[in-house]
Design an enzyme around this catalytic site. Structure first.
Site, PDB file in Angstrom:
ATOM      1  N   VAL A  47      43.627  42.013  39.272  1.00 29.10           N
ATOM      2  CA  VAL A  47      43.401  43.338  38.698  1.00 29.10           C
ATOM      3  C   VAL A  47      44.465  43.674  37.664  1.00 29.10           C
ATOM      4  CG1 VAL A  47      43.207  45.801  39.188  1.00 29.10           C
ATOM      5  CG2 VAL A  47      42.254  44.135  40.796  1.00 29.10           C
TER       6      VAL A  47
ATOM      7  N   VAL B  68      43.081  59.694  24.858  1.00 25.25           N
ATOM      8  CA  VAL B  68      44.162  60.428  25.513  1.00 25.25           C
ATOM      9  C   VAL B  68      44.687  61.539  24.616  1.00 25.25           C
ATOM     10  CG1 VAL B  68      46.555  60.230  26.334  1.00 25.25           C
ATOM     11  CG2 VAL B  68      44.851  58.511  27.007  1.00 25.25           C
TER      12      VAL B  68
ATOM     13  N   LYS C  91      43.949  50.719  48.740  1.00 20.48           N
ATOM     14  CA  LYS C  91      43.181  51.346  49.821  1.00 20.48           C
ATOM     15  C   LYS C  91      43.910  51.305  51.153  1.00 20.48           C
ATOM     16  CE  LYS C  91      40.673  47.005  50.075  1.00 20.48           C
ATOM     17  NZ  LYS C  91      41.203  46.478  48.810  1.00 20.48           N
TER      18      LYS C  91
ATOM     19  N   GLU D 157      40.831  56.092  42.094  1.00 23.32           N
ATOM     20  CA  GLU D 157      39.410  55.759  42.046  1.00 23.32           C
ATOM     21  C   GLU D 157      39.144  54.290  42.382  1.00 23.32           C
ATOM     22  OE1 GLU D 157      35.783  56.195  42.236  1.00 23.32           O
ATOM     23  OE2 GLU D 157      36.555  57.946  41.162  1.00 23.32           O
TER      24      GLU D 157
ATOM     25  N   VAL E 172      38.328  52.357  46.152  1.00 23.17           N
ATOM     26  CA  VAL E 172      37.051  52.256  46.873  1.00 23.17           C
ATOM     27  C   VAL E 172      35.945  51.848  45.911  1.00 23.17           C
ATOM     28  CG1 VAL E 172      35.308  53.475  48.237  1.00 23.17           C
ATOM     29  CG2 VAL E 172      37.736  54.004  48.554  1.00 23.17           C
TER      30      VAL E 172
ATOM     31  N   ILE F 262      32.654  51.401  40.678  1.00 27.15           N
ATOM     32  CA  ILE F 262      31.712  52.485  40.953  1.00 27.15           C
ATOM     33  C   ILE F 262      32.453  53.814  41.014  1.00 27.15           C
ATOM     34  CG2 ILE F 262      30.004  53.388  42.575  1.00 27.15           C
ATOM     35  CD1 ILE F 262      29.682  50.516  43.622  1.00 27.15           C
TER      36      ILE F 262
ATOM     37  N   GLU G 290      37.964  35.186  50.635  1.00 24.86           N
ATOM     38  CA  GLU G 290      39.279  34.580  50.638  1.00 24.86           C
ATOM     39  C   GLU G 290      39.321  33.396  51.614  1.00 24.86           C
ATOM     40  OE1 GLU G 290      41.697  35.486  48.693  1.00 24.86           O
ATOM     41  OE2 GLU G 290      40.912  37.398  47.930  1.00 24.86           O
TER      42      GLU G 290
ATOM     43  N   LYS H 191      38.461  51.943  53.405  1.00 28.21           N
ATOM     44  CA  LYS H 191      37.667  52.682  52.423  1.00 28.21           C
ATOM     45  C   LYS H 191      36.916  53.843  53.074  1.00 28.21           C
ATOM     46  CE  LYS H 191      37.165  48.514  49.612  1.00 28.21           C
ATOM     47  NZ  LYS H 191      36.290  47.381  49.252  1.00 28.21           N
TER      48      LYS H 191
ATOM     49  N   GLY I 270      36.422  42.640  41.965  1.00 29.54           N
ATOM     50  CA  GLY I 270      36.633  41.826  40.771  1.00 29.54           C
ATOM     51  C   GLY I 270      37.671  42.451  39.866  1.00 29.54           C
TER      52      GLY I 270
END
Length: 438
Positions: free
Chosen positions: A19, A38, A110, A134, A137, A141, A195, A210, A312
């Site tokens: 990430v 911004v 999380k 955001e 979880v 989405i 994993e 979550k 992902g």
């Protein structure tokens, strides 16, 4: 005031894995667009990593990598901190330090939020800074912002979701190919969905964290991962999936958060994660492979569904950048967004008092009176039977019973009694049923 008159906002990224590397990439590729959105330039000023020489999916500009994460978050030129390390420590200490030093924080953590969210929210409130999450979880989405903001004027009564892509891939593969759990897990690992150690996913720990976050937001109460009843999918068999198919249903690992009346009549929060059969007509039944979906029910808006890639690097980074734009705008406006909302302070309903339905498959002796004896076992615990069917004869005789809704403790006690009966050779399958009529 023109863009050139506004100060640059410095961003520190903690972690440069799947990430973090995508966050670094998007900050560079969308530099001009982010500045326009911004209202001021947003510049990467440092990336904290464990090892400087580790292979990475992105080229980090020279001089930005550091192993001194604590030093990075304390720098005067850091206005915004993105935490994508994961785990409890050192993430918690770094976030608290960042807030203490005046930075707003965006996190995808999380596990930390589900274990010790109140400490982080209190630190953010004291520092008058934002804590946005955001990406914690369901990946890309947008579900937390709608719960926190879009539905702030409504009363949410239930959140039902598939929030772990690994388990959904496994169960989907079992449904479509007839594979067993081990075979489907092996394929998920080969494709990179699971994993090498899949415990957090297949035993429900990831989904439980979550669920705690979703329940806390939806019902304005503090819910931790420890409050969430958790069962994984490692015991789900090909026979369970086939039995669901016979009922025109599918098996999904569900995170279920809902308001339920407690023993004293006061509303309580019920939060649970477990595999369940749901009708193929339910919107969540069509969620395939590693995708996630969250189904929200509220009094005014009715039923809403949020669907998309739940994990992902790039999808999760998309959610991180969305939060980053928001907190950056707030920094420029010298304001902050909504913090923790726990005013309702509802208690968590124990799983035993939560109403649900059971699907029970029982190998029985094929002789007169068996059905009546099984029905009496359900009646002994005040559990009503919705449907019952017999499959096979002789040594292969099996009863499949689906109950009406009852307290989970009563259903569990019924199963225990069935296992102790002479006419029952084995209780071969026990699974909860969600959706449809209670």
């Amino acid at each position: 005031m023109s863009m050139g008159d506004k100060r640059t906002l410095g961003v520190a990224v903690l972690g440069c894995g799947a990430v973090g590397s995508q966050v670094v990439r998007l900050l560079a590729e969308q530099h001009d667009d982010l500045a326009a959105r911004v209202g001021a330039p947003v510049e990467l000023v440092g990336v904290a990593v464990r090892r400087l020489d580790a292979p990475r999916d992105v080229d980090v500009p020279e001089g930005l990598l550091t192993t001194d994460a604590h030093g990075l978050v304390a720098r005067d030129d850091v206005d915004l901190v993105v935490e994508v390390i994961g785990g409890i420590e050192p993430a918690r200490s770094l976030i608290l330090s960042a807030l203490h030093n005046g930075a707003s924080v965006v996190t995808a953590n999380k596990a930390l939020l589900a274990e010790d969210g109140p400490t982080l929210f209190e630190a953010a409130a004291k520092a008058e800074r934002d804590l946005y999450y955001e990406a914690a979880v369901a990946g890309a989405i947008p579900i937390l912002r709608p719960l926190r903001e879009s539905l702030a004027g409504d009363r949410v009564t239930r959140v039902l979701g598939i929030v772990n892509g690994t388990t959904n891939f496994i169960l989907d593969k079992m449904d479509t190919s007839g594979a067993g759990f081990s075979e489907a897990l092996e394929e998920a690992q080969e494709l990179g969905y699971a994993e090498a150690d899949p415990t957090a996913d297949v035993e429900g720990f990831d989904a439980a964290a979550k669920a705690a976050i979703l329940a806390s937001l939806a019902f304005h109460s503090r819910v931790t991962a420890a409050d969430v009843h958790r069962e994984g999918i490692s015991e789900v068999t090909a026979a369970d999936v086939a039995s669901a198919r016979d009922m025109d249903s599918v098996v999904k690992l569900l995170a279920i958060c809902e308001l339920r009346p407690g023993p004293d009549g006061q509303e309580q929060v019920a939060a649970r994660v477990h595999p369940a059969m749901i009708p193929r007509s339910h919107p969540l039944a069509s969620v395939r492979e590693a995708y996630n979906a969250v189904f929200v029910e509220s009094e005014a808006a009715g039923q809403l569904m949020f669907y998309g890639p739940g994990a992902g690097g790039a999808p999760t980074a998309s959610a991180v950048l969305g939060d980053l734009v928001t907190v950056a705008r707030n920094r420029l406006a010298e304001t902050r967004g909504a913090g923790e909302s726990a005013y309702a302070d509802r208690a968590v309903l124990p799983m035993g008092e939560t109403r649900t339905r059971y699907h029970v498959a029982i190998d029985v002796d094929d002789r007169a009176g068996v059905l009546a004896a099984v029905a009496n076992a359900f009646a002994d615990h005040d559990v009503s039977i919705q449907t019952v069917r017999q499959e096979g004869r002789g040594a292969d005789a099996q009863l499949v019973v689906v109950s009406h809704a009852a307290p989970d403790a009563a259903l569990s006690a019924t199963v225990d009694q069935l296992r102790s009966m002479d006419i029952v050779r084995e209780v071969t399958s026990v699974m909860r049923v969600e959706g449809g009529d209670e």
